[in-house]
Write a protein that holds these residues in place. Structure first.
Motif, short mmCIF file in Angstrom:
data_model
loop_
_atom_site.label_atom_id
_atom_site.label_comp_id
_atom_site.label_asym_id
_atom_site.label_seq_id
_atom_site.Cartn_x
_atom_site.Cartn_y
_atom_site.Cartn_z
N ARG A 194 3.49 -7.57 5.31
CA ARG A 194 3.45 -7.46 3.84
C ARG A 194 3.10 -8.82 3.23
N GLU A 212 1.68 0.42 4.22
CA GLU A 212 2.91 0.98 3.66
C GLU A 212 3.02 2.48 3.98
N TRP A 243 4.05 2.68 7.54
CA TRP A 243 5.43 2.21 7.68
C TRP A 243 6.40 3.33 7.29
#
Length: 172
Positions: free
Chosen positions: A62, A90, A93
């Motif tokens: 990130r 993201e 994730w």
């Protein structure tokens, strides 16, 4: 990391060349530079540093993209590329988070418990990182297959639509 294979990943693979790019203010704006080669070195334990958890890796990935978005104007190509790659990361994730949390629960050992394996925490983290990477690769393959299916179906619908238009035009 599968994301490092993306066509837009090049600016994030190595440390920013502050001197070569003449970015005199870079270190004033970005206090903790990060890139994928640094993450890879840390995963391998080079330079005497090593990740203690998958969440640390997540945080550094990130950081790569947030640094790029912080330093570069929102209309700059690097900012746009970082934003897109961060969104993709993201999404993946969130898909992997339940597995990460499950592994974290497994690794928590009560003070009176005796570990049942000879696996070090570093080895367990490395295995989890590899498993996570394998899972990300599999998800990418599935996404690519789905994308190809959608493209094929769209082509079929478009061909059918064009054929109907041609038939309609010849009837006039």
């Amino acid at each position: 990391f599968q994301i490092t294979s993306h066509e837009w990943s090049a600016p994030f693979l190595q440390p920013v060349d502050v001197v070569g790019l003449q970015l005199d203010d870079y270190h004033k704006i970005i206090t903790k530079p990060m890139d994928f080669s640094t993450i890879q070195n840390k995963m391998e334990g080079k330079d005497g540093t090593k990740y203690k958890s998958v969440r640390e890796i997540y945080s550094d990935v990130r950081l790569i993209f947030t640094n790029a978005m912080t330093y570069n104007d929102e209309h700059h190509d690097v900012h746009i590329m970082a934003k897109l790659l961060l969104e993709k990361f993201e999404e993946k994730w969130l898909q992997l988070l339940p597995k990460v949390e499950n592994e974290e629960r497994k690794q928590q050992v009560e003070p009176n418990d005796v570990p049942t394996t000879d696996t070090s925490p570093e080895d367990a983290i490395a295995k989890l990182a590899k498993d996570t990477d394998d899972e990300l690769n599999e998800i990418n393959k599935q996404l690519e297959m789905l994308r190809n299916m959608v493209v094929q179906r769209c082509r079929y619908v478009l061909k059918t639509f064009i054929s109907c238009l041609l038939l309609f035009a010849t009837d006039l």
